[in-house]
Design a protein around this motif. Structure first.
Motif, mmCIF file in Angstrom:
data_model
loop_
_atom_site.group_PDB
_atom_site.id
_atom_site.type_symbol
_atom_site.label_atom_id
_atom_site.label_comp_id
_atom_site.label_asym_id
_atom_site.label_seq_id
_atom_site.Cartn_x
_atom_site.Cartn_y
_atom_site.Cartn_z
ATOM 1 N N VAL A 74 55.500 114.168 78.448
ATOM 2 C CA VAL A 74 56.919 113.840 78.336
ATOM 3 C C VAL A 74 57.276 112.720 79.313
ATOM 4 C CG1 VAL A 74 59.279 114.708 78.568
ATOM 5 C CG2 VAL A 74 57.511 116.164 77.566
ATOM 6 N N ILE A 75 56.762 112.830 80.536
ATOM 7 C CA ILE A 75 57.039 111.811 81.549
ATOM 8 C C ILE A 75 56.513 110.453 81.103
ATOM 9 C CG2 ILE A 75 56.532 111.097 83.925
ATOM 10 C CD1 ILE A 75 56.470 114.106 84.648
ATOM 11 N N LYS A 76 55.335 110.448 80.504
ATOM 12 C CA LYS A 76 54.761 109.201 80.009
ATOM 13 C C LYS A 76 55.596 108.636 78.864
ATOM 14 C CE LYS A 76 50.497 107.254 78.073
ATOM 15 N NZ LYS A 76 49.089 107.561 77.627
ATOM 16 N N ALA A 77 56.013 109.521 77.963
ATOM 17 C CA ALA A 77 56.815 109.089 76.821
ATOM 18 C C ALA A 77 58.167 108.524 77.272
ATOM 19 C CB ALA A 77 57.034 110.257 75.859
ATOM 20 N N ALA A 78 58.716 109.076 78.352
ATOM 21 C CA ALA A 78 60.007 108.611 78.862
ATOM 22 C C ALA A 78 59.872 107.306 79.635
ATOM 23 C CB ALA A 78 60.632 109.674 79.748
ATOM 24 N N GLY A 79 58.678 107.017 80.113
ATOM 25 C CA GLY A 79 58.452 105.773 80.852
ATOM 26 C C GLY A 79 59.095 105.763 82.222
ATOM 27 N N VAL A 80 59.131 106.921 82.894
ATOM 28 C CA VAL A 80 59.739 107.007 84.219
ATOM 29 C C VAL A 80 58.716 107.514 85.219
ATOM 30 C CG1 VAL A 80 62.050 107.396 83.297
ATOM 31 C CG2 VAL A 80 60.585 109.368 83.786
ATOM 32 N N THR A 81 59.057 107.329 86.505
ATOM 33 C CA THR A 81 58.218 107.838 87.582
ATOM 34 C C THR A 81 58.970 108.952 88.298
ATOM 35 O OG1 THR A 81 57.213 105.669 87.914
ATOM 36 C CG2 THR A 81 57.002 107.269 89.713
ATOM 37 N N PRO A 82 58.420 110.179 88.329
ATOM 38 C CA PRO A 82 59.118 111.297 88.981
ATOM 39 C C PRO A 82 59.261 111.067 90.489
ATOM 40 C CG PRO A 82 57.316 112.061 87.586
ATOM 41 C CD PRO A 82 57.148 110.589 87.736
ATOM 42 N N PRO A 83 60.308 111.611 91.094
ATOM 43 C CA PRO A 83 61.420 112.289 90.435
ATOM 44 C C PRO A 83 62.406 111.265 89.864
ATOM 45 C CG PRO A 83 61.783 112.280 92.789
ATOM 46 C CD PRO A 83 60.435 111.639 92.569
ATOM 47 N N ALA A 84 62.949 111.569 88.691
ATOM 48 C CA ALA A 84 63.892 110.655 88.042
ATOM 49 C C ALA A 84 64.898 111.468 87.239
ATOM 50 C CB ALA A 84 63.155 109.678 87.128
ATOM 51 N N LEU A 85 66.083 110.904 87.094
ATOM 52 C CA LEU A 85 67.127 111.529 86.290
ATOM 53 C C LEU A 85 67.583 110.531 85.232
ATOM 54 C CD1 LEU A 85 69.248 113.693 85.619
ATOM 55 C CD2 LEU A 85 70.688 112.735 87.424
ATOM 56 N N VAL A 86 67.555 110.964 83.978
ATOM 57 C CA VAL A 86 67.935 110.093 82.865
ATOM 58 C C VAL A 86 69.013 110.770 82.031
ATOM 59 C CG1 VAL A 86 67.143 108.848 80.823
ATOM 60 C CG2 VAL A 86 65.606 109.125 82.790
ATOM 61 N N LEU A 87 70.048 110.006 81.686
ATOM 62 C CA LEU A 87 71.041 110.451 80.715
ATOM 63 C C LEU A 87 70.711 109.836 79.370
ATOM 64 C CD1 LEU A 87 74.588 110.269 82.401
ATOM 65 C CD2 LEU A 87 73.092 112.243 82.140
ATOM 66 N N TYR A 88 70.568 110.677 78.342
ATOM 67 C CA TYR A 88 70.357 110.217 76.979
ATOM 68 C C TYR A 88 71.684 110.335 76.246
ATOM 69 C CZ TYR A 88 65.399 110.333 78.015
ATOM 70 O OH TYR A 88 64.155 110.089 78.578
ATOM 71 N N ARG A 89 72.087 109.242 75.570
ATOM 72 C CA ARG A 89 73.420 109.192 74.971
ATOM 73 C C ARG A 89 73.348 108.764 73.506
ATOM 74 N NH1 ARG A 89 76.804 105.513 79.115
ATOM 75 N NH2 ARG A 89 75.605 103.891 78.055
ATOM 76 N N SER A 90 74.363 109.195 72.750
ATOM 77 C CA SER A 90 74.446 108.803 71.339
ATOM 78 C C SER A 90 75.363 107.605 71.156
ATOM 79 C CB SER A 90 74.964 109.988 70.508
ATOM 80 O OG SER A 90 76.281 110.341 70.909
ATOM 81 N N PHE A 91 75.685 106.894 72.238
ATOM 82 C CA PHE A 91 76.576 105.740 72.168
ATOM 83 C C PHE A 91 76.132 104.705 73.193
ATOM 84 C CE2 PHE A 91 78.364 109.066 74.859
ATOM 85 C CZ PHE A 91 78.501 108.415 76.072
ATOM 86 N N ASP A 92 76.625 103.469 73.020
ATOM 87 C CA ASP A 92 76.315 102.367 73.936
ATOM 88 C C ASP A 92 74.805 102.308 74.211
ATOM 89 O OD1 ASP A 92 79.030 101.894 73.922
ATOM 90 O OD2 ASP A 92 79.409 102.894 75.828
ATOM 91 N N GLU A 93 74.401 102.090 75.462
ATOM 92 C CA GLU A 93 72.978 102.099 75.801
ATOM 93 C C GLU A 93 72.457 103.527 75.648
ATOM 94 O OE1 GLU A 93 72.390 100.484 79.698
ATOM 95 O OE2 GLU A 93 73.789 98.836 79.354
ATOM 96 N N PRO A 94 71.389 103.736 74.881
ATOM 97 C CA PRO A 94 70.954 105.109 74.584
ATOM 98 C C PRO A 94 70.431 105.894 75.778
ATOM 99 C CG PRO A 94 69.397 103.507 73.720
ATOM 100 C CD PRO A 94 70.583 102.734 74.182
ATOM 101 N N GLN A 95 70.028 105.220 76.854
ATOM 102 C CA GLN A 95 69.615 105.958 78.042
ATOM 103 C C GLN A 95 70.005 105.194 79.301
ATOM 104 O OE1 GLN A 95 65.298 106.059 77.130
ATOM 105 N NE2 GLN A 95 65.010 105.134 79.155
ATOM 106 N N VAL A 96 70.408 105.978 80.303
ATOM 107 C CA VAL A 96 70.812 105.416 81.590
ATOM 108 C C VAL A 96 70.045 106.151 82.680
ATOM 109 C CG1 VAL A 96 72.727 104.906 83.147
ATOM 110 C CG2 VAL A 96 73.124 105.000 80.668
ATOM 111 N N ILE A 97 69.354 105.401 83.537
ATOM 112 C CA ILE A 97 68.541 105.997 84.598
ATOM 113 C C ILE A 97 69.307 105.958 85.916
ATOM 114 C CG2 ILE A 97 66.369 105.866 85.869
ATOM 115 C CD1 ILE A 97 65.145 104.482 83.433
ATOM 116 N N TYR A 98 69.317 107.089 86.635
ATOM 117 C CA TYR A 98 69.974 107.147 87.945
ATOM 118 C C TYR A 98 69.248 106.199 88.903
ATOM 119 C CZ TYR A 98 71.913 109.084 92.264
ATOM 120 O OH TYR A 98 72.542 109.238 93.483
ATOM 121 N N SER A 99 69.992 105.314 89.529
ATOM 122 C CA SER A 99 69.370 104.252 90.317
ATOM 123 C C SER A 99 69.073 104.648 91.754
ATOM 124 C CB SER A 99 70.263 103.002 90.312
ATOM 125 O OG SER A 99 71.538 103.304 90.879
#
Length: 502
Positions: free
Chosen positions: A186-211
């Motif tokens: 799942v982590i590989k599919a998401a393309g993130v490096t733990p620890p990370a927090l991602v919001l997946y949305r049905s509008f605008d940009e489909p995902q937003v990563i906590y910076s």
């Protein structure tokens, strides 16, 4: 309940629900005799307290029926109580308006704060059935991240700890879905490096990563991140989604536009860069000026002149309308918004004209005079906030007039006042907002604090309250501030026949 056991069609909440009077229903009818036996054993059940004559209840009914059918396969039950037939039962549960919806967990109720459309009810109750944080695996990742309009997923390694994420999930489980995963696929599919927090949305940009740093983030940090990114950049506001903005507490920047205006989309696209610039500080929305014109008036837009722009602070309820002659001129809207954010923009305060004379025993207060009259340090002030259309206010009027007459001889030290709250705004100096009518507040002399009156509305009780809270002498025979003794005496009055009100 694990997400993988729940139909994605249910979780998506995007199915088209038919609203028909003869729609099938799985709603359970509750009475005083069966309430505890049917509700208390359930780990989760939604109960509607309604009145058959209530228009809002009638509008809710087909959606409630549809939701009951959709949720039955998930083992989530919906029930209802007729508060005309079961008045005592509704009173026991503190029902004061209709419809009232409560979520019961093993007999313990909490207020339902979700939408009142079928898909919204389904989405809300499914969230209630899940743990605050769901496990996300390679088997359910794609399903989970698309399960609602906003989904928050924490990606962690086995050694990561994010206590703020768990606390945020508990606080906001009603608002969106939370998941966590340490699954390498799942982590590989998401393309993130733990620890990370991602919001997946049905509008605008489909995902937003906590910076920021997820590990060191506070609950407040994560709440702010979620609030800033949980609504579209510029959505259309309606009765169905207003609660989302209200809960976020960010100021609302309204674009009042007539739906048939050929430039509608042009206006919205022109404002989007401004909405992006101030994302997290204001929520920009468009609103149907034809359907919600009265709301525009409540925001101090004086004319039905569209398009128009206004900012409202949802905490203080202060209103900041742009001159309606300017329409949606981008430069002027930008200047107006920047001044608001900088704190240099003055609110628009609605006020009736100052009365030419005060001929009644009760002082007629208007918005322009509020500070000078109410915050007069030398006087006790007892103030009624009313609405002209309010039946309770009309019944209180003769009693309130009698109260003013009783203390007419000591107007130099005690002001009995009234203010039409729908026609006059409270200034920023006031530490409260009026939420119902009539509202009675007492401001003691020498203080800027207000005491709520919560007793019955009989003349005797009002007099007792004044005598218990006034700082100044109430006997006109007692000199006040060096003035001569008042010649008039306070006389006991026989109050008019009075019936207690709710």
């Amino acid at each position: 309940m694990r997400l993988s056991l729940v139909s994605s069609a249910v979780l998506l909440g995007v199915a088209s629900f038919a609203v028909a009077n003869d729609a099938p229903s799985e709603v359970i009818d509750l009475t005083a005799q069966n309430f505890e036996s049917l509700v208390n054993p359930e780990s989760l059940i939604l109960v509607e307290f309604f009145a058959p004559w209530c228009g809002h209840c009638k509008a809710l009914a087909p959606h409630y029926d549809e939701a009951s059918v959709t949720l039955k396969p998930q083992g989530i039950k919906l029930a209802k109580v007729d508060c005309v037939d079961q008045a005592e039962l509704c009173q026991q549960h503190g029902v004061s308006g209709y419809p009232t919806l409560k979520v019961f967990r093993n007999g313990t109720p909490t207020d339902y704060s979700g939408p009142r459309k079928a898909d919204g009810i389904v989405s809300y109750m499914v969230k209630q059935s899940l743990p605050a944080i769901s496990d996300v695996t390679s088997a359910n990742f794609e399903e989970f991240k698309a399960a609602d309009k906003v989904v928050a997923i924490a990606f962690v390694s086995s050694s990561d700890s994010i206590p703020a994420f768990a606390e945020t999930a508990e606080l906001h489980r009603d608002d969106l879905l939370f998941g966590t995963t340490s699954d390498p696929e799942v982590i590989k599919a998401a393309g993130v490096t733990p620890p990370a927090l991602v919001l997946y949305r049905s509008f605008d940009e489909p995902q937003v990563i906590y910076s920021g740093s997820v590990s060191s983030a506070t609950t407040e940090d994560l709440e702010n991140f979620i609030q800033e990114n949980s609504v579209p950049l510029l959505d259309e506001l309606s009765a169905e989604n207003y609660a989302i903005y209200s809960q976020a507490k960010l100021p609302l920047a309204y674009l009042f536009i007539v739906p048939t205006d050929p430039k509608r989309e042009q206006y919205i696209e022109a404002i989007k860069p401004l909405a992006k610039k101030f994302q997290g500080k204001l929520s920009f929305v468009s609103i149907d000026a034809t359907k919600y014109g009265d709301h525009g008036k409540a925001l101090n837009l004086q004319e039905e002149k569209w398009p128009s722009f206004v900012i409202q602070d949802l905490v203080s309820l202060m209103k900041f309308p742009l001159d309606q002659d300017l329409g949606l001129d981008l430069a002027k809207v930008t200047e107006h918004t920047e001044a608001y954010v900088a704190g240099t923009l003055q609110p628009s305060l609605k006020s009736q004209p100052v009365p030419e004379s005060q001929d009644e025993s009760v002082y007629t207060l208007v918005g322009k005079e509020f500070d000078s009259v109410v915050f007069d340090d030398e006087k006790d002030v007892f103030l009624e906030f009313y609405a002209s259309w309010c039946g309770h206010c009309k019944r209180l009027k003769p009693i309130w007039d009698d109260l003013g007459s009783r203390y007419e001889a000591i107007k130099d030290r005690l002001t009995i006042a009234k203010m039409e709250a729908t026609e006059n705004d409270l200034p920023p100096s006031v530490p409260f907002r009026v939420g119902g009518f009539p509202t009675l507040k007492f401001k003691p002399a020498g203080s800027r604090d207000f005491i709520d009156y919560e007793g019955d509305r009989s003349l005797e009780s009002l007099i007792e309250f004044v005598e218990s809270n006034a700082k100044n002498p109430l006997d006109p025979a007692v000199p006040f501030k060096g003035q001569k003794t008042a010649s008039a005496k306070i006389t006991a009055q026989t109050p008019a026949e009075h019936h207690d009100e709710l």
